[in-house]
Motif scaffolding. Structure first.
Motif, PDB file in Angstrom:
ATOM      1  N   ASP A  73      17.616  44.911  25.216  1.00  0.00           N
ATOM      2  CA  ASP A  73      16.718  45.999  25.621  1.00  0.00           C
ATOM      3  C   ASP A  73      16.125  45.701  26.990  1.00  0.00           C
ATOM      4  N   PRO A  74      16.704  46.204  28.074  1.00  0.00           N
ATOM      5  CA  PRO A  74      17.885  47.070  28.099  1.00  0.00           C
ATOM      6  C   PRO A  74      19.156  46.239  27.934  1.00  0.00           C
ATOM      7  N   PRO A  75      20.231  46.842  27.422  1.00  0.00           N
ATOM      8  CA  PRO A  75      21.487  46.110  27.261  1.00  0.00           C
ATOM      9  C   PRO A  75      21.970  45.576  28.616  1.00  0.00           C
ATOM     10  N   THR A  76      22.066  44.258  28.713  1.00  0.00           N
ATOM     11  CA  THR A  76      22.399  43.612  29.981  1.00  0.00           C
ATOM     12  C   THR A  76      23.366  42.460  29.723  1.00  0.00           C
ATOM     13  N   MET A  77      24.334  42.313  30.634  1.00  0.00           N
ATOM     14  CA  MET A  77      25.292  41.210  30.560  1.00  0.00           C
ATOM     15  C   MET A  77      25.274  40.450  31.872  1.00  0.00           C
ATOM     16  N   ALA A  78      25.715  39.186  31.821  1.00  0.00           N
ATOM     17  CA  ALA A  78      25.924  38.368  33.010  1.00  0.00           C
ATOM     18  C   ALA A  78      27.370  37.893  33.004  1.00  0.00           C
ATOM     19  N   LEU A  79      27.983  37.897  34.177  1.00  0.00           N
ATOM     20  CA  LEU A  79      29.381  37.486  34.313  1.00  0.00           C
ATOM     21  C   LEU A  79      29.495  36.551  35.507  1.00  0.00           C
ATOM     22  N   SER A  80      30.372  35.578  35.398  1.00  0.00           N
ATOM     23  CA  SER A  80      30.606  34.645  36.485  1.00  0.00           C
ATOM     24  C   SER A  80      32.017  34.841  37.016  1.00  0.00           C
ATOM     25  N   VAL A  81      32.125  35.021  38.344  1.00  0.00           N
ATOM     26  CA  VAL A  81      33.418  35.238  38.995  1.00  0.00           C
ATOM     27  C   VAL A  81      33.551  34.258  40.152  1.00  0.00           C
ATOM     28  N   TYR A  82      34.663  33.578  40.226  1.00  0.00           N
ATOM     29  CA  TYR A  82      34.914  32.644  41.320  1.00  0.00           C
ATOM     30  C   TYR A  82      34.861  33.392  42.642  1.00  0.00           C
ATOM     31  N   SER A  83      34.026  32.934  43.551  1.00  0.00           N
ATOM     32  CA  SER A  83      33.800  33.627  44.823  1.00  0.00           C
ATOM     33  C   SER A  83      35.051  33.718  45.683  1.00  0.00           C
ATOM     34  N   GLY A  84      36.006  32.832  45.488  1.00  0.00           N
ATOM     35  CA  GLY A  84      37.248  32.871  46.251  1.00  0.00           C
ATOM     36  C   GLY A  84      38.356  33.652  45.580  1.00  0.00           C
ATOM     37  N   SER A  85      38.062  34.315  44.459  1.00  0.00           N
ATOM     38  CA  SER A  85      39.098  35.048  43.730  1.00  0.00           C
ATOM     39  C   SER A  85      39.416  36.385  44.399  1.00  0.00           C
ATOM     40  N   ARG A  86      40.523  36.968  43.992  1.00  0.00           N
ATOM     41  CA  ARG A  86      40.937  38.272  44.534  1.00  0.00           C
ATOM     42  C   ARG A  86      39.959  39.378  44.156  1.00  0.00           C
ATOM     43  N   MET A  87      39.154  39.169  43.127  1.00  0.00           N
ATOM     44  CA  MET A  87      38.184  40.181  42.705  1.00  0.00           C
ATOM     45  C   MET A  87      36.874  40.110  43.482  1.00  0.00           C
ATOM     46  N   ALA A  88      36.566  38.968  44.053  1.00  0.00           N
ATOM     47  CA  ALA A  88      35.259  38.778  44.676  1.00  0.00           C
ATOM     48  C   ALA A  88      34.962  39.831  45.741  1.00  0.00           C
ATOM     49  N   GLU A  89      35.915  40.083  46.624  1.00  0.00           N
ATOM     50  CA  GLU A  89      35.696  41.064  47.694  1.00  0.00           C
ATOM     51  C   GLU A  89      35.487  42.465  47.131  1.00  0.00           C
ATOM     52  N   GLN A  90      36.283  42.847  46.125  1.00  0.00           N
ATOM     53  CA  GLN A  90      36.148  44.173  45.526  1.00  0.00           C
ATOM     54  C   GLN A  90      34.807  44.327  44.821  1.00  0.00           C
ATOM     55  N   LEU A  91      34.364  43.287  44.126  1.00  0.00           N
ATOM     56  CA  LEU A  91      33.100  43.367  43.396  1.00  0.00           C
ATOM     57  C   LEU A  91      31.891  43.433  44.323  1.00  0.00           C
ATOM     58  N   GLU A  92      32.066  43.022  45.578  1.00  0.00           N
ATOM     59  CA  GLU A  92      30.978  43.140  46.550  1.00  0.00           C
ATOM     60  C   GLU A  92      30.764  44.588  46.977  1.00  0.00           C
ATOM     61  N   THR A  93      31.784  45.425  46.811  1.00  0.00           N
ATOM     62  CA  THR A  93      31.726  46.784  47.346  1.00  0.00           C
ATOM     63  C   THR A  93      31.590  47.869  46.284  1.00  0.00           C
ATOM     64  N   VAL A  94      31.570  47.492  45.008  1.00  0.00           N
ATOM     65  CA  VAL A  94      31.449  48.488  43.941  1.00  0.00           C
ATOM     66  C   VAL A  94      30.114  48.341  43.227  1.00  0.00           C
ATOM     67  N   ASP A  95      29.690  49.410  42.579  1.00  0.00           N
ATOM     68  CA  ASP A  95      28.461  49.381  41.793  1.00  0.00           C
ATOM     69  C   ASP A  95      28.734  49.273  40.297  1.00  0.00           C
ATOM     70  N   THR A  96      29.986  49.556  39.899  1.00  0.00           N
ATOM     71  CA  THR A  96      30.323  49.545  38.478  1.00  0.00           C
ATOM     72  C   THR A  96      31.615  48.764  38.242  1.00  0.00           C
ATOM     73  N   CYS A  97      31.748  48.276  37.024  1.00  0.00           N
ATOM     74  CA  CYS A  97      32.958  47.591  36.577  1.00  0.00           C
ATOM     75  C   CYS A  97      32.975  47.672  35.057  1.00  0.00           C
ATOM     76  N   ALA A  98      34.065  47.242  34.461  1.00  0.00           N
ATOM     77  CA  ALA A  98      34.161  47.245  32.995  1.00  0.00           C
ATOM     78  C   ALA A  98      34.681  45.894  32.527  1.00  0.00           C
ATOM     79  N   LEU A  99      34.167  45.442  31.407  1.00  0.00           N
ATOM     80  CA  LEU A  99      34.607  44.202  30.776  1.00  0.00           C
ATOM     81  C   LEU A  99      35.279  44.552  29.457  1.00  0.00           C
ATOM     82  N   SER A 100      36.555  44.199  29.324  1.00  0.00           N
ATOM     83  CA  SER A 100      37.308  44.389  28.076  1.00  0.00           C
ATOM     84  C   SER A 100      37.449  43.026  27.415  1.00  0.00           C
TER      85      SER A 100
END
Length: 174
Positions: free
Chosen positions: A56-83
């Motif tokens: 309350d509120p529903p909140t998650m934390a995620l760890s992503v390697y800063s040198g990964s292929r996702m790091a740059e994309q995650l810097e520019t988006v406001d949303t993502c999904a975790l499956s």
């Protein structure tokens, strides 16, 4: 304390890092796919460092390697999904976690759906969380994302894929 296992206290000693890595691999973790969309391009990576932080509120934390292929994309988006992957989706975890994968088209061979935000969700997952990123914190070699859960779905009774001892496993039946 068992003399074979430690204690190791000198962080400058390379065996300390090896001991830490070995001990950390003894922590079983569920395996997920973190995905986002940027225009018509879809991006994804295998992750096993995430947790629910608050209900309350529903909140998650995620760890992503800063040198990964996702790091740059995650810097520019406001949303993502975790499956959260099902035990029979080991191949997906390996495919998306393989170093050197192409950035574009990575999700094309997979069956996916869209979360309300438009982020990709892996079909057949045990659960999925649509996330609005609220904070990014740089910690050592990783970026910690704090995200509010804006939508959720699950398949009750499905077995999750678990990463433990540097390998993928399925949990024992309930």
């Amino acid at each position: 304390m068992d003399p074979i296992l430690g204690p190791l206290t000198d962080m400058a000693d390379p065996s300390f890092i090896d001991a830490y890595r070995s001990a950390a691999q003894d922590i079983p973790r569920p395996v997920g796919v973190l995905a986002c969309s940027l225009g018509s391009a879809r991006y994804a990576i295998t992750v096993d460092s995430f947790l629910d932080v608050s209900y309350d509120p529903p909140t998650m934390a995620l760890s992503v390697y800063s040198g990964s292929r996702m790091a740059e994309q995650l810097e520019t988006v406001d949303t993502c999904a975790l499956s959260i992957l099902a035990s029979q989706q080991k191949g997906i975890a390996q495919w998306l976690g393989e170093p050197g994968q192409p950035v574009r088209g990575l999700l094309d061979p997979l069956d996916t759906a869209e979360a309300p935000s438009g982020s990709p969700v892996v079909s057949g997952a045990v659960a999925w969380f649509d996330l609005r990123i609220t904070q990014r914190v740089e910690v050592a070699t990783h970026t910690i994302l704090a995200a509010t859960v804006t939508a959720v779905g699950s398949r009750h009774g499905a077995e999750p894929l678990v990463h433990w001892a540097d390998a993928y496993h399925r949990p024992a039946p309930r």
